[in-house]
Design an enzyme around this catalytic site. Structure first.
Site: not given
Lengths: 160, 206
Positions: A23, A29, A46
């Site tokens: 990711t 995040c 994520h």
């Protein structure tokens, strides 16, 4: 041959064996890697936001929130044959990307706390983390071994 | 009629927003151009309603290293202006202010940071003043904040703040081409959904 699985924002995927899960560019995040070394079944999520309960809007995705994404991903891993009792987690992200004087809320910190709380409820121990501070992180996760590499423009690469 | 989702915008409203972007960016670019002493062309703005991942890909891909200058706007329109400056534009701005390019864009001095923020401040001011005049609104801008990092991490900030109620982001994307083709950079206007309604109403296309 394993696959390379790319996990976008508000997304999670489960891989196994030789799969590599990636990711990119986590800011505030959080990337959560969960793995079970006994079966080689692993998931990477994520999330963007801590808590789905405040959101009334029906068309929003469960993969966006810590409290819905992680239980869903663990359930998928379990359905594929992973053993919840041997699952472990590594997390990264939750940065403050812009240092504002009148920041209304530190979403990065709230995300970190929500992910930790959700993992605690799922009884999955966090064995490594690289969270907070002020820079973006890309997370690369090897499904079989549970190895994680964090790369950032500021700090380069490191093992987690 | 007010729109409940960004996806509900019709073609006429999108045309009007494109024109808003054109007027705003025209002013902002004039300010930048006179500061750095270079010709700057702006392309026709794009009005994008995209999910977060597509939005990041549309402006350059998640791991592209870029300077993001974030300016929150409030008053009659709330949201953000985000400047995405390529490294060579940062070098150009710093040269203009200090006579030399920075050694390392990851460790800009306080003065170099201030120069970029000031440039962002002037450009954002020009941008919103043009819209405010056009729509007869009052729009205030906050102090700019800057970071140099991966685009995905930078864009996650508006994605989180604007996207809390949905899965899409609306932005007006202005591409600037400086010195013919050599330097490209972007400015994005990201209004909240309520502000967008308000703006369209004032412009007579609600």
């Amino acid at each position: 041959m394993g696959q390379k699985l790319i996990i976008g924002i508000s997304d999670w995927k489960v891989g196994r064996g030789d799969d590599i899960l990636v990711t990119y560019a986590l800011g505030s995040c959080i990337g959560t890697c969960i793995y079970d070394r006994t079966t080689g079944i692993s998931g990477l999520s994520h999330i963007m936001l801590p808590d789905s309960t405040a959101i009334i809007d029906g068309h929003t995705t469960r993969m966006k929130f810590a409290d819905t994404a992680l239980p869903d991903m663990v359930e998928r891993m379990r359905a594929m044959g992973a053993n919840p009792a041997s699952m472990k987690a590594k997390i990264a992200g939750g940065a403050v990307m812009f240092q504002t004087t009148n920041s209304k809320f530190n979403i990065g910190q709230r995300n970190i706390e929500a992910v930790k709380e959700t993992l605690r409820k799922l009884r999955i121990p966090i064995i490594a983390e690289d969270t907070g501070l002020n820079y973006g992180r890309t997370m690369t996760f090897w499904a079989q071994s549970g190895d994680v590499e964090i790369s950032s423009t500021v700090m380069g690469k490191k093992k987690l | 009629m007010s729109i409940g989702k960004y996806e509900d915008l019709n073609d006429m409203q999108i045309d009007v927003l494109r024109e808003v972007g054109n007027i705003g960016s025209g002013n902002a670019t004039t300010a930048l151009s006179s500061m750095v002493g270079k010709m700057i062309d702006i392309e026709v703005p794009r009005v994008e309603v995209l999910d977060f991942n597509d939005a990041i890909n549309a402006v350059g891909g998640p791991e592209k290293v870029i300077a993001g200058i974030l300016i929150r706007i409030n008053g009659d329109i709330e949201g953000m202006i985000m400047f995405l400056f390529e490294q060579n534009l940062i070098a150009l701005i710093e040269e203009t202010f200090f006579g030399q390019a920075p050694k390392d864009i990851f460790s800009l001095s306080e003065a170099e940071n201030s120069a970029l923020n000031e440039m962002g401040n002037i450009m954002a001011g020009s941008y919103v003043n043009a819209i405010a005049q056009l729509a007869g609104m009052t729009i205030d801008i906050e102090v700019p904040v800057m970071t140099v990092d991966m685009l995905g991490a930078i864009m996650s900030v508006p994605a989180i703040e604007m996207g809390e109620m949905g899965d899409k982001l609306l932005f007006i994307d202005n591409n600037m081409i400086i010195d013919k083709t050599s330097i490209q950079s972007k400015m994005l206007l990201l209004p909240t959904i309520d502000s967008l309604d308000h703006l369209l109403e004032r412009l007579g296309v609600a």
